[in-house]
Design an enzyme around this catalytic site. Sequence first.
Site, PDB file in Angstrom:
ATOM      1  N   ASP A  65      13.145  32.680  16.413  1.00 57.61           N
ATOM      2  CA  ASP A  65      13.728  31.517  15.725  1.00 57.61           C
ATOM      3  C   ASP A  65      12.936  31.093  14.488  1.00 57.61           C
ATOM      4  OD1 ASP A  65      14.442  30.245  19.002  1.00 57.61           O
ATOM      5  OD2 ASP A  65      15.670  31.523  17.720  1.00 57.61           O
TER       6      ASP A  65
HETATM    7  N1  LIG Z   1      13.189  38.707  18.069  1.00 58.50           N
HETATM    8  C1  LIG Z   1      14.131  37.746  18.155  1.00 58.50           C
HETATM    9  N2  LIG Z   1      15.084  37.825  19.098  1.00 58.50           N
HETATM   10  C2  LIG Z   1      16.029  36.857  19.190  1.00 58.50           C
HETATM   11  C3  LIG Z   1      15.989  35.750  18.319  1.00 58.50           C
HETATM   12  C4  LIG Z   1      14.987  35.715  17.304  1.00 58.50           C
HETATM   13  O1  LIG Z   1      14.942  34.798  16.452  1.00 58.50           O
HETATM   14  N3  LIG Z   1      14.091  36.732  17.256  1.00 58.50           N
HETATM   15  N4  LIG Z   1      16.908  34.717  18.510  1.00 58.50           N
HETATM   16  C5  LIG Z   1      17.423  34.672  19.877  1.00 58.50           C
HETATM   17  C6  LIG Z   1      18.373  33.605  20.289  1.00 58.50           C
HETATM   18  N5  LIG Z   1      17.644  32.526  20.978  1.00 58.50           N
HETATM   19  C7  LIG Z   1      17.757  31.299  20.411  1.00 58.50           C
HETATM   20  O2  LIG Z   1      18.568  31.118  19.500  1.00 58.50           O
HETATM   21  C8  LIG Z   1      16.949  32.718  22.198  1.00 58.50           C
HETATM   22  C9  LIG Z   1      17.417  33.659  23.099  1.00 58.50           C
HETATM   23  C10 LIG Z   1      16.739  33.866  24.293  1.00 58.50           C
HETATM   24  C11 LIG Z   1      15.613  33.148  24.596  1.00 58.50           C
HETATM   25  C12 LIG Z   1      14.920  33.418  25.876  1.00 58.50           C
HETATM   26  O3  LIG Z   1      13.942  32.790  26.233  1.00 58.50           O
HETATM   27  N6  LIG Z   1      15.485  34.410  26.585  1.00 58.50           N
HETATM   28  C13 LIG Z   1      14.864  34.875  27.891  1.00 58.50           C
HETATM   29  C14 LIG Z   1      15.954  35.313  28.855  1.00 58.50           C
HETATM   30  C15 LIG Z   1      17.027  34.242  28.968  1.00 58.50           C
HETATM   31  C16 LIG Z   1      18.176  34.720  29.864  1.00 58.50           C
HETATM   32  O4  LIG Z   1      18.101  35.865  30.353  1.00 58.50           O
HETATM   33  O5  LIG Z   1      19.122  33.933  30.027  1.00 58.50           O
HETATM   34  C17 LIG Z   1      14.027  36.101  27.577  1.00 58.50           C
HETATM   35  O6  LIG Z   1      14.491  36.926  26.703  1.00 58.50           O
HETATM   36  O7  LIG Z   1      13.008  36.261  28.245  1.00 58.50           O
HETATM   37  C18 LIG Z   1      15.137  32.207  23.701  1.00 58.50           C
HETATM   38  C19 LIG Z   1      15.806  31.980  22.493  1.00 58.50           C
HETATM   39  C20 LIG Z   1      18.058  36.006  20.184  1.00 58.50           C
HETATM   40  N7  LIG Z   1      16.995  36.955  20.142  1.00 58.50           N
END
Ligand SMILES: Nc1nc2c(c(=O)[nH]1)N[C@@H](CN(C=O)c1ccc(C(=O)N[C@@H](CCC(=O)O)C(=O)O)cc1)CN2
EC number: 3.5.1.10
Length: 287
Positions: free
Chosen positions: A230
């Site tokens: 983000d």
């Molecule tokens: N490298 C990046 N990847 C993603 C970004 C980014 O800016 N850089 N944006 C995200 C979207 N996002 C907020 O907008 C977001 C998505 C997921 C998570 C998170 O903590 N996900 C967990 C799993 C959650 C689940 O399984 O429901 C995780 O990946 O461990 C935080 C913010 C999209 N990707």
Amino acid sequence: MADTLILTLSCEDRPGITARVTGFLFERGCNILDAQQFNDRSDKDRDRFFMRVAFDPTGTRTDSLRSDFKKLAGEFSMDWKIAAQDRPRRVMIMVSKFDHCLVDLLYRWRTGEINIDPVAIISNHPLETTTDADLGDIPFHYLPVTKESKADQERQVRQVAHDTGAELVVLARYMQIFSDEQSAHFGCRCINIHHSFLPGFKGARPYHQAHERGVKIIGATAHFVTADLDEGPIIHQDVERITHADSAADLVRKGRDIERRVLAEAVRLFTADRVLMNGNRTVVFRG
Ligand SMILES: Nc1nc2c(c(=O)[nH]1)N[C@@H](CN(C=O)c1ccc(C(=O)N[C@@H](CCC(=O)O)C(=O)O)cc1)CN2
């Protein structure tokens, strides 16, 4: 006009760029329809110049324009592109459990509001738990991801993007964090909608973070995806007022409308070649 071309460029600023670019087009009988420019003088070490020109090539072949402009661009070390305004951009949409942004993009596509060609939809959840929307002929790929399978799943995502010729990847509430490799692979061809007014409330559950903080405004941010969650260059944002009486669920509900319109506008701007990269920021030539 059916054959309007868009020239976008950026380079280190110096006198004469506009004159040389407009002169180049004039000498080839092209008619300029719209021209916007910006000189970024905020960096003490270097001034950066940005330009977007919409023009009627009046019969001049695009490939010859490109090969001729390459010489001029080299003189100024320009990053540049010439594209057809009306060509729908091939877009791959990624989604998880919340389909409101996906459905909205498909509606705006079907009604001709955004000039895209949806070439694939990818979800880390099965179709039946992702959306009940009519996807028509758009291929749907269920690519589940676990900690163990993440590298392979990301490889599959890259393969679908390659095989479909996707020019833009849209994370329409795709809730998986891209690895550094995946972020680098897509670079500034991947737009995410974050459901907060960044830089506030990064990461997961931003509406719950906002509710806990007692905010009076919520927002959404469309930004390019980078390795830093983000933190990517911001393309478009919007906000709405909320009150003390709003629950976290109210914020989620009210936020959906902001997310939809912010993401759609970011996709419109990007596919119209109105978004230029400027380090960790963007230049957006609105129209
Ligand atoms: N490298 C990046 N990847 C993603 C970004 C980014 O800016 N850089 N944006 C995200 C979207 N996002 C907020 O907008 C977001 C998505 C997921 C998570 C998170 O903590 N996900 C967990 C799993 C959650 C689940 O399984 O429901 C995780 O990946 O461990 C935080 C913010 C999209 N990707």
